[in-house]
Design an enzyme around this catalytic site. Sequence first.
Site, PDB file in Angstrom:
ATOM      1  N   CYS A 187      43.190  35.777  52.942  1.00  0.00           N
ATOM      2  CA  CYS A 187      43.281  36.393  51.618  1.00  0.00           C
ATOM      3  C   CYS A 187      42.527  35.568  50.580  1.00  0.00           C
ATOM      4  O   CYS A 187      41.982  36.116  49.620  1.00  0.00           O
ATOM      5  CB  CYS A 187      44.733  36.589  51.208  1.00  0.00           C
ATOM      6  SG  CYS A 187      45.718  35.063  51.177  1.00  0.00           S
TER       7      CYS A 187
ATOM      8  N   HIS B 158      49.831  33.862  48.438  1.00  0.00           N
ATOM      9  CA  HIS B 158      48.924  34.980  48.743  1.00  0.00           C
ATOM     10  C   HIS B 158      47.949  35.142  47.582  1.00  0.00           C
ATOM     11  O   HIS B 158      48.328  35.039  46.408  1.00  0.00           O
ATOM     12  CB  HIS B 158      49.727  36.265  48.950  1.00  0.00           C
ATOM     13  CG  HIS B 158      48.866  37.450  49.303  1.00  0.00           C
ATOM     14  ND1 HIS B 158      48.110  37.512  50.450  1.00  0.00           N
ATOM     15  CD2 HIS B 158      48.639  38.623  48.638  1.00  0.00           C
ATOM     16  CE1 HIS B 158      47.457  38.672  50.494  1.00  0.00           C
ATOM     17  NE2 HIS B 158      47.765  39.354  49.407  1.00  0.00           N
TER      18      HIS B 158
END
Length: 404
Positions: A72, A356
Site C-alpha cells: 500500500c 495502511h
Amino acid sequence: MPGVGGANGEGSCQALCRTLVSQNGLQRETTDISQSVLYTSLMGLLLVADNEKEQLTVGSGRVGLRNIGNTCFLNAVVQCLSHTCCLRDYCLLRSYKHEKFSKEEAKLMDAFSQVLSGLWNVNEVDTVVNPRHFYSVFKEAVPYFSGYSQQDAQEFLRFLLDKLHTEINRRPYVRQTGKEPEQKYARFRISEEATVMWKKHLDRDDSIIVDLFSGQLRSSLHCSVCSHCSNTFDVFCDLSLPIPKRSSSGEVTLRECLDLFSQEEKLDKENSPMCQRCNRRTECTKRLSIQRFPHVIVIHLNRFTTSRWSISKSTVYVSFPLTNLDLGPYGPADCGPVLYDLYAICNHTGTVNMGHYTACCSDENGWCFYNDSSVTPLAENQLQTNQAYVLFYQRSNSTATVRK
C-alpha cells in the site's frame, strides 16, 4: 535541448533569459550563469509550453493499483506521482530516452512509465493495474525494500526519486577524487553564493526529477562571540517538518509546522561547527530557510518519533491550505509571495506496527480517494484529516526561483 540546433537553441535560450531578466528585475551582473544552469532553470518554465505543443490523449487516471503483499505504501506514492502532470507526461512520451546521458537501459524508469501508461490508458481497459514488475525492478535497485514487510511511504518516495534520477541523469557520472577544497564567499552576496553552489549541483545532477522536485535550503549560522555569519546550501527534494506538541485533541496548522522548522535554534559549543573567524567551536544560532523554490514541493509531516526503546506516532490534526500556500515568508527577504496549490496527499492510518497507506489526488474533475485497487470520488471537505502524512504542492504563480 534534444532536437534543437546549436545556434538556434542558444539564441532562443538567450532571448528567453533576457525576457526573464526584464520580467523579474534581475540585475545584469548577476545573470552570468552557465549554460547548464540556464537550461535547467528554464526547464520548469518550458514544461507547460512543451506540453501544449505535444498534447497527450489520456484517460481519467481513476484506476487503482493492486496490492501485491503489503505494498500500500508503493501504491499511495505512485498515485501521487502519477498525478504530477509534468512527470506523467514526460514518462508517457518516453522523453527520457532522448535526454539521458547513459546508453544503458533505464529499467526502473521504463517499468515506472509502464505503470503510468496503464493508469492513464485512454481506453481504460484495466480497472486495476498490477505493479508487480515495477516493484520487482525497484527491489533489484534497492534491496533494502526486499521482502513483504510494511515500509515507510516517504522513505520509499526518496529512494524512488533518487533511483529514477540516476537512470535518466543528463550529466555523465563523475567519480569524486577526494574532498573538494572549501571555497570562501566572503565577498559574494548570498544569492551569488547560492547560485554557485546550485551550478555545481547541476554540473553533476540534472534530470526531470531535479527540474520538478529539487530546491535549495540555506542554513545560516551566527556566532555569538564574534557575530560572524556563514551560510551553507543543500539540495532538498522534500521538506520534513516537525509537528508542534499538542494534546491528542489539539490542532495545529501547517504554518505552525513551517514556523517550527525555520525558527532560530541555539547550538552549544559541543554541537556547533567551527567558527571560521574564531577558529574554534563557539555558541551560535542556526536558522533554516528556502533559498530556491522547486516547481513541486513535497512536505512530509514527521508523525513518527524514534526514542531509545520505541517508535511512536503523532495523530495530531494538522490543517493545511488547498490553494495559495504562501512559502514566501520562508525564503529570501525580497522574494515576495511564492504560492502553491495542493494536488495530492499520502495518508497513513493505524499505528506504527499496523498501518495502511492511501492517497487523495486531484484531477480536472475533482478529487478521488485511492485505496489500493479501490477508487472513489472525494469531496474537498473530506481531505483534512489527522491521517495526512505527505503533501504534494505545485507552484501556482511564477516559475522563477528567487530574485538574485
